[in-house]
Design a protein around this motif. Structure first.
Motif, PDB file in Angstrom:
ATOM      1  N   TYR A  39       0.890  -1.307  -0.038  1.00 42.27           N
ATOM      2  CA  TYR A  39       0.065  -0.039  -0.070  1.00 42.27           C
ATOM      3  C   TYR A  39       0.976   1.264   0.171  1.00 42.27           C
ATOM      4  O   TYR A  39       0.845   2.178  -0.772  1.00 42.27           O
ATOM      5  CB  TYR A  39      -0.748   0.070   1.103  1.00 42.27           C
ATOM      6  N   LEU A  40       2.034   1.321   0.838  1.00 43.12           N
ATOM      7  CA  LEU A  40       2.797   2.571   1.091  1.00 43.12           C
ATOM      8  C   LEU A  40       3.613   2.748  -0.268  1.00 43.12           C
ATOM      9  O   LEU A  40       3.742   3.710  -0.877  1.00 43.12           O
ATOM     10  CB  LEU A  40       3.536   2.427   2.116  1.00 43.12           C
ATOM     11  N   GLN A  43       1.183   3.956  -3.091  1.00 46.56           N
ATOM     12  CA  GLN A  43       0.723   5.356  -2.769  1.00 46.56           C
ATOM     13  C   GLN A  43       1.812   6.216  -3.404  1.00 46.56           C
ATOM     14  O   GLN A  43       1.545   7.237  -3.866  1.00 46.56           O
ATOM     15  CB  GLN A  43       0.502   5.582  -1.187  1.00 46.56           C
ATOM     16  N   LYS A  44       3.239   5.931  -3.086  1.00 49.27           N
ATOM     17  CA  LYS A  44       4.335   6.470  -3.562  1.00 49.27           C
ATOM     18  C   LYS A  44       4.270   6.832  -5.181  1.00 49.27           C
ATOM     19  O   LYS A  44       4.671   8.011  -5.775  1.00 49.27           O
ATOM     20  CB  LYS A  44       5.733   5.660  -3.318  1.00 49.27           C
ATOM     21  N   LEU A  46       1.613   6.518  -7.077  1.00 45.02           N
ATOM     22  CA  LEU A  46       0.008   6.724  -7.397  1.00 45.02           C
ATOM     23  C   LEU A  46      -0.190   8.182  -8.094  1.00 45.02           C
ATOM     24  O   LEU A  46      -0.897   8.247  -9.330  1.00 45.02           O
ATOM     25  CB  LEU A  46      -1.042   7.168  -6.283  1.00 45.02           C
ATOM     26  N   SER A  47       0.782   9.103  -8.000  1.00 48.59           N
ATOM     27  CA  SER A  47       0.636  10.257  -8.752  1.00 48.59           C
ATOM     28  C   SER A  47       1.266   9.961 -10.210  1.00 48.59           C
ATOM     29  O   SER A  47       0.664  10.868 -11.123  1.00 48.59           O
ATOM     30  CB  SER A  47       1.702  11.082  -8.130  1.00 48.59           C
ATOM     31  N   SER A  52      -7.735   7.218  -8.436  1.00 50.06           N
ATOM     32  CA  SER A  52      -7.863   7.636  -7.008  1.00 50.06           C
ATOM     33  C   SER A  52      -7.376   6.978  -5.770  1.00 50.06           C
ATOM     34  O   SER A  52      -7.104   5.852  -6.100  1.00 50.06           O
ATOM     35  CB  SER A  52      -9.459   8.058  -6.970  1.00 50.06           C
ATOM     36  N   ARG A  53      -7.311   7.286  -4.883  1.00 53.90           N
ATOM     37  CA  ARG A  53      -6.919   6.512  -3.648  1.00 53.90           C
ATOM     38  C   ARG A  53      -8.105   5.413  -3.143  1.00 53.90           C
ATOM     39  O   ARG A  53      -7.774   4.576  -2.778  1.00 53.90           O
ATOM     40  CB  ARG A  53      -6.738   7.420  -2.473  1.00 53.90           C
ATOM     41  N   LEU A  56      -7.150   2.646  -5.550  1.00 53.51           N
ATOM     42  CA  LEU A  56      -6.101   2.240  -5.342  1.00 53.51           C
ATOM     43  C   LEU A  56      -6.518   1.072  -3.939  1.00 53.51           C
ATOM     44  O   LEU A  56      -6.047   0.025  -3.940  1.00 53.51           O
ATOM     45  CB  LEU A  56      -4.918   2.927  -4.861  1.00 53.51           C
ATOM     46  N   SER A  57      -7.059   1.834  -3.073  1.00 51.31           N
ATOM     47  CA  SER A  57      -7.324   0.806  -1.982  1.00 51.31           C
ATOM     48  C   SER A  57      -8.175  -0.483  -2.216  1.00 51.31           C
ATOM     49  O   SER A  57      -8.189  -1.754  -2.177  1.00 51.31           O
ATOM     50  CB  SER A  57      -8.413   1.655  -0.850  1.00 51.31           C
TER      51      SER A  57
END
Length: 270
Positions: A39-40, A43-44, A46-47, A52-53, A56-57
């Motif tokens: 997950y971390l 997120q790094k 994701l940009s 969207s978050r 991703l989740s």
């Protein structure tokens, strides 16, 4: 060299702590470590995507479900099919232990096919994003195997051999740590660096399959085969046979990706 010269595996309780009927085990904790790390890392990057978050989740949640369900089903079908025929309910006896990476991979691929449709993207693009997130979880799982003193290696006289409980009281390769180093650490470094630049769609997924399949195939020469299966012709184990299609598919995806040319190089926005 005398037996006392080798490392004797300490007695480690597989249960870290219990709260009422709930028990937290080392192996379960390693699954959690792998999920949090994925997950971390996701997120790094994701940009670099248009997701969207929340998307991703959902992607990581259903991938995790695929790992659990696929891992259990794969273990039963690949390694304990006879027991399943005798007792079909064995499939649901998760507390009895038993997970298969190859089954977990099929579970994740199923989740990715579904989520790709939901996220309006392609399966290979999604696979390229997810592939670099996987090795840390694989490495954590191998540490869990080591702490549980399970899936030990073949007998050996190397200086770093370990005497595992319930493994015949003879020195063995700590093959769980070999897998941690190759399938976890080294594969992560390779994929993370390779995927940091634009690559043809499918190339990262192909490199994951090729890398894991090759590393696992090598380590299987040091890992004790399943007693009820043993080795097949040419001295290959069940795990090695399952890795061969991965290696072939990985090579095929990489060749296909680069043959399609620059028009199919992954863009900044997925």
């Amino acid at each position: 060299m005398e037996q006392s010269s080798y490392l004797v595996f300490p007695s480690i309780d597989p249960v870290i702590f219990s709260v009422g009927p709930l028990s937290v085990r080392w192996y379960g904790l390693m699954y959690l470590v792998g999920f949090i790390a994925a997950y971390l890392l996701a997120q790094k990057r994701l940009s670099q995507t248009s997701w969207s978050r929340e998307q991703l989740s959902d992607l990581l949640f259903w991938s995790f479900v695929g790992v659990i369900l696929g891992g259990r089903i794969g273990y039963v079908l690949f390694y304990q099919f006879g027991m399943f025929l005798d007792d079909p309910l064995y499939l649901f006896k998760i507390w009895a232990g038993g997970m298969s990476f190859h089954g977990g991979l099929l579970g994740v691929l199923t989740a990715l096919f579904w989520r790709a449709k939901c996220m309006n993207t392609t399966f290979l693009r999604l696979g390229d994003f997810v592939a670099p997130l996987v090795p840390i979880g694989l490495g954590a799982g191998r540490i869990g195997n080591f702490l549980n003193a399970e899936l030990w290696g073949r007998t050996t006289d190397v200086p770093w051999a370990v005497i595992f409980p319930n493994a015949g009281h003879v020195p063995r390769h700590p093959s769980q740590l070999y897998e941690f180093a190759l399938e976890g650490v080294l594969l992560f470094i390779i994929l993370w660096l390779y995927s940091a630049k634009k690559r043809p769609v499918g190339a990262v997924s192909g490199l994951f399959l090729l890398g894991y399949g090759s590393f696992r195939f090598i380590v299987e020469y040091f890992r004790e085969p399943d007693a009820h299966i043993g080795l097949y012709q040419m001295g290959l184990s069940q795990g090695q046979l399952l890795c061969l299609p991965m290696i072939a598919l990985g090579i095929g995806l990489i060749v296909r990706a680069y043959m399609r040319g620059k028009d199919h190089v992954e863009q900044q926005k997925i």
